[in-house]
Design a protein around this motif. Structure first.
Motif, PDB file in Angstrom:
ATOM      1  N   ILE A 145      44.286  49.240  37.615  1.00 49.74           N
ATOM      2  CA  ILE A 145      45.746  49.168  37.730  1.00 49.74           C
ATOM      3  C   ILE A 145      46.152  48.536  39.054  1.00 49.74           C
ATOM      4  O   ILE A 145      45.632  48.905  40.116  1.00 49.74           O
ATOM      5  CB  ILE A 145      46.353  50.590  37.656  1.00 49.74           C
ATOM      6  N   LEU A 146      47.085  47.597  38.968  1.00 46.56           N
ATOM      7  CA  LEU A 146      47.670  47.008  40.163  1.00 46.56           C
ATOM      8  C   LEU A 146      49.176  46.922  39.963  1.00 46.56           C
ATOM      9  O   LEU A 146      49.652  46.331  38.993  1.00 46.56           O
ATOM     10  CB  LEU A 146      47.102  45.609  40.431  1.00 46.56           C
ATOM     11  N   ILE A 147      49.921  47.534  40.879  1.00 50.29           N
ATOM     12  CA  ILE A 147      51.383  47.465  40.877  1.00 50.29           C
ATOM     13  C   ILE A 147      51.785  46.934  42.243  1.00 50.29           C
ATOM     14  O   ILE A 147      51.374  47.471  43.271  1.00 50.29           O
ATOM     15  CB  ILE A 147      52.021  48.842  40.624  1.00 50.29           C
ATOM     16  N   GLN A 148      52.570  45.856  42.217  1.00 47.27           N
ATOM     17  CA  GLN A 148      52.966  45.245  43.480  1.00 47.27           C
ATOM     18  C   GLN A 148      54.387  44.719  43.409  1.00 47.27           C
ATOM     19  O   GLN A 148      54.937  44.535  42.328  1.00 47.27           O
ATOM     20  CB  GLN A 148      52.007  44.127  43.869  1.00 47.27           C
ATOM     21  N   ASN A 149      54.953  44.519  44.578  1.00 48.43           N
ATOM     22  CA  ASN A 149      56.283  43.940  44.699  1.00 48.43           C
ATOM     23  C   ASN A 149      56.122  42.758  45.634  1.00 48.43           C
ATOM     24  O   ASN A 149      55.928  42.951  46.834  1.00 48.43           O
ATOM     25  CB  ASN A 149      57.271  44.961  45.257  1.00 48.43           C
ATOM     26  N   GLY A 150      56.163  41.554  45.093  1.00 43.77           N
ATOM     27  CA  GLY A 150      55.830  40.379  45.891  1.00 43.77           C
ATOM     28  C   GLY A 150      54.383  40.499  46.335  1.00 43.77           C
ATOM     29  O   GLY A 150      53.497  40.767  45.531  1.00 43.77           O
ATOM     30  N   SER A 151      54.142  40.380  47.628  1.00 43.85           N
ATOM     31  CA  SER A 151      52.769  40.509  48.135  1.00 43.85           C
ATOM     32  C   SER A 151      52.439  41.938  48.568  1.00 43.85           C
ATOM     33  O   SER A 151      51.317  42.226  48.956  1.00 43.85           O
ATOM     34  CB  SER A 151      52.549  39.556  49.309  1.00 43.85           C
ATOM     35  N   LEU A 152      53.414  42.859  48.484  1.00 44.18           N
ATOM     36  CA  LEU A 152      53.211  44.250  48.876  1.00 44.18           C
ATOM     37  C   LEU A 152      52.591  45.049  47.734  1.00 44.18           C
ATOM     38  O   LEU A 152      53.192  45.194  46.669  1.00 44.18           O
ATOM     39  CB  LEU A 152      54.544  44.883  49.272  1.00 44.18           C
ATOM     40  N   VAL A 153      51.394  45.562  47.953  1.00 40.15           N
ATOM     41  CA  VAL A 153      50.726  46.389  46.950  1.00 40.15           C
ATOM     42  C   VAL A 153      51.295  47.797  47.032  1.00 40.15           C
ATOM     43  O   VAL A 153      51.272  48.435  48.085  1.00 40.15           O
ATOM     44  CB  VAL A 153      49.196  46.419  47.163  1.00 40.15           C
ATOM     45  N   ILE A 154      51.817  48.280  45.905  1.00 36.38           N
ATOM     46  CA  ILE A 154      52.390  49.624  45.833  1.00 36.38           C
ATOM     47  C   ILE A 154      51.329  50.617  45.385  1.00 36.38           C
ATOM     48  O   ILE A 154      51.141  51.663  45.989  1.00 36.38           O
ATOM     49  CB  ILE A 154      53.600  49.650  44.879  1.00 36.38           C
ATOM     50  N   ILE A 155      50.655  50.291  44.290  1.00 30.40           N
ATOM     51  CA  ILE A 155      49.577  51.136  43.769  1.00 30.40           C
ATOM     52  C   ILE A 155      48.418  50.243  43.349  1.00 30.40           C
ATOM     53  O   ILE A 155      48.604  49.282  42.603  1.00 30.40           O
ATOM     54  CB  ILE A 155      50.037  51.966  42.549  1.00 30.40           C
ATOM     55  N   GLU A 156      47.242  50.579  43.821  1.00 29.74           N
ATOM     56  CA  GLU A 156      46.009  49.951  43.369  1.00 29.74           C
ATOM     57  C   GLU A 156      45.090  51.099  42.973  1.00 29.74           C
ATOM     58  O   GLU A 156      44.763  51.945  43.807  1.00 29.74           O
ATOM     59  CB  GLU A 156      45.394  49.110  44.481  1.00 29.74           C
ATOM     60  N   ALA A 157      44.736  51.158  41.692  1.00 34.91           N
ATOM     61  CA  ALA A 157      43.982  52.316  41.213  1.00 34.91           C
ATOM     62  C   ALA A 157      42.918  51.904  40.198  1.00 34.91           C
ATOM     63  O   ALA A 157      43.068  50.904  39.496  1.00 34.91           O
ATOM     64  CB  ALA A 157      44.931  53.324  40.573  1.00 34.91           C
ATOM     65  N   PHE A 158      41.880  52.709  40.156  1.00 37.46           N
ATOM     66  CA  PHE A 158      40.826  52.575  39.154  1.00 37.46           C
ATOM     67  C   PHE A 158      40.508  53.994  38.680  1.00 37.46           C
ATOM     68  O   PHE A 158      40.129  54.847  39.480  1.00 37.46           O
ATOM     69  CB  PHE A 158      39.581  51.913  39.750  1.00 37.46           C
ATOM     70  N   VAL A 159      40.721  54.248  37.394  1.00 39.08           N
ATOM     71  CA  VAL A 159      40.526  55.580  36.828  1.00 39.08           C
ATOM     72  C   VAL A 159      39.286  55.552  35.940  1.00 39.08           C
ATOM     73  O   VAL A 159      39.193  54.728  35.029  1.00 39.08           O
ATOM     74  CB  VAL A 159      41.752  56.019  35.991  1.00 39.08           C
ATOM     75  N   VAL A 160      38.340  56.453  36.204  1.00 42.07           N
ATOM     76  CA  VAL A 160      37.095  56.517  35.442  1.00 42.07           C
ATOM     77  C   VAL A 160      37.112  57.795  34.603  1.00 42.07           C
ATOM     78  O   VAL A 160      37.108  58.905  35.140  1.00 42.07           O
ATOM     79  CB  VAL A 160      35.862  56.517  36.374  1.00 42.07           C
ATOM     80  N   TRP A 161      37.147  57.616  33.271  1.00 40.76           N
ATOM     81  CA  TRP A 161      37.296  58.741  32.346  1.00 40.76           C
ATOM     82  C   TRP A 161      36.129  59.717  32.430  1.00 40.76           C
ATOM     83  O   TRP A 161      36.334  60.917  32.586  1.00 40.76           O
ATOM     84  CB  TRP A 161      37.447  58.211  30.917  1.00 40.76           C
ATOM     85  N   LYS A 162      34.896  59.231  32.284  1.00 37.99           N
ATOM     86  CA  LYS A 162      33.753  60.161  32.190  1.00 37.99           C
ATOM     87  C   LYS A 162      33.545  60.963  33.475  1.00 37.99           C
ATOM     88  O   LYS A 162      33.106  62.095  33.428  1.00 37.99           O
ATOM     89  CB  LYS A 162      32.464  59.443  31.777  1.00 37.99           C
ATOM     90  N   ASP A 163      33.915  60.387  34.612  1.00 36.08           N
ATOM     91  CA  ASP A 163      33.760  61.086  35.888  1.00 36.08           C
ATOM     92  C   ASP A 163      35.001  61.888  36.269  1.00 36.08           C
ATOM     93  O   ASP A 163      34.986  62.609  37.269  1.00 36.08           O
ATOM     94  CB  ASP A 163      33.446  60.090  37.005  1.00 36.08           C
ATOM     95  N   LYS A 164      36.083  61.712  35.493  1.00 36.03           N
ATOM     96  CA  LYS A 164      37.368  62.368  35.786  1.00 36.03           C
ATOM     97  C   LYS A 164      37.762  62.157  37.248  1.00 36.03           C
ATOM     98  O   LYS A 164      37.991  63.106  38.001  1.00 36.03           O
ATOM     99  CB  LYS A 164      37.310  63.852  35.451  1.00 36.03           C
ATOM    100  N   VAL A 165      37.851  60.881  37.619  1.00 37.72           N
ATOM    101  CA  VAL A 165      38.195  60.538  38.990  1.00 37.72           C
ATOM    102  C   VAL A 165      39.156  59.348  39.001  1.00 37.72           C
ATOM    103  O   VAL A 165      39.098  58.479  38.135  1.00 37.72           O
ATOM    104  CB  VAL A 165      36.922  60.239  39.826  1.00 37.72           C
ATOM    105  N   CYS A 166      40.057  59.372  39.972  1.00 37.02           N
ATOM    106  CA  CYS A 166      41.018  58.292  40.154  1.00 37.02           C
ATOM    107  C   CYS A 166      40.875  57.783  41.590  1.00 37.02           C
ATOM    108  O   CYS A 166      41.117  58.531  42.542  1.00 37.02           O
ATOM    109  CB  CYS A 166      42.444  58.786  39.903  1.00 37.02           C
ATOM    110  N   TYR A 167      40.450  56.543  41.732  1.00 38.16           N
ATOM    111  CA  TYR A 167      40.416  55.900  43.040  1.00 38.16           C
ATOM    112  C   TYR A 167      41.766  55.216  43.191  1.00 38.16           C
ATOM    113  O   TYR A 167      42.073  54.289  42.450  1.00 38.16           O
ATOM    114  CB  TYR A 167      39.295  54.861  43.107  1.00 38.16           C
ATOM    115  N   ILE A 168      42.587  55.695  44.104  1.00 36.37           N
ATOM    116  CA  ILE A 168      43.941  55.159  44.234  1.00 36.37           C
ATOM    117  C   ILE A 168      44.298  54.968  45.707  1.00 36.37           C
ATOM    118  O   ILE A 168      44.114  55.877  46.510  1.00 36.37           O
ATOM    119  CB  ILE A 168      44.969  56.056  43.505  1.00 36.37           C
ATOM    120  N   ASN A 169      44.743  53.760  46.015  1.00 40.05           N
ATOM    121  CA  ASN A 169      45.153  53.414  47.382  1.00 40.05           C
ATOM    122  C   ASN A 169      44.146  53.924  48.420  1.00 40.05           C
ATOM    123  O   ASN A 169      44.495  54.633  49.353  1.00 40.05           O
ATOM    124  CB  ASN A 169      46.560  53.929  47.672  1.00 40.05           C
TER     125      ASN A 169
END
Length: 105
Positions: free
Chosen positions: A7-31
């Motif tokens: 997942i990448l959410i940005q406004n212009g060049s400003l990154v608001i949220i950058e995330a990678f969610v892994v289901w089997k590990d139940k983990v969210c790498y976010i910002n």
């Protein structure tokens, strides 16, 4: 079955949220943080995406929020993208991600 979300959410060049969610590990790498997440979180995240169309494009403006969500299932990747126009439950999607982020703070 979903393996991961990129997942990448940005406004212009400003990154608001950058995330990678892994289901089997139940983990969210976010910002730049690693956060454990629950099965119910993963279910809510998946349910949020069910009604989305592949693309939402609104009027072209310079600083319009833009998102790209890649749903990874095995070797298959489906991409959802929007800029200036969003799914009805887009704010719910962002709120879920921010909940995972604030769990680590």
């Amino acid at each position: 079955m979903i393996d991961a979300l990129d997942i990448l959410i940005q406004n212009g060049s400003l990154v608001i949220i950058e995330a990678f969610v892994v289901w089997k590990d139940k983990v969210c790498y976010i910002n730049n943080t690693k956060n454990p997440v629950s099965k119910s979180f993963l279910k809510k995240l998946e349910e949020t995406l069910l009604s989305w169309e592949k693309e939402y494009i609104g009027p072209s403006k310079i600083d319009t929020e833009e998102y790209t969500v890649k749903v990874i299932c095995g070797s298959s990747v489906e991409t959802y993208h929007g800029k200036g126009k969003y799914p009805l439950n887009y704010s719910t999607f962002k709120e879920l991600l921010m909940e995972a982020y604030h769990e680590s703070a």
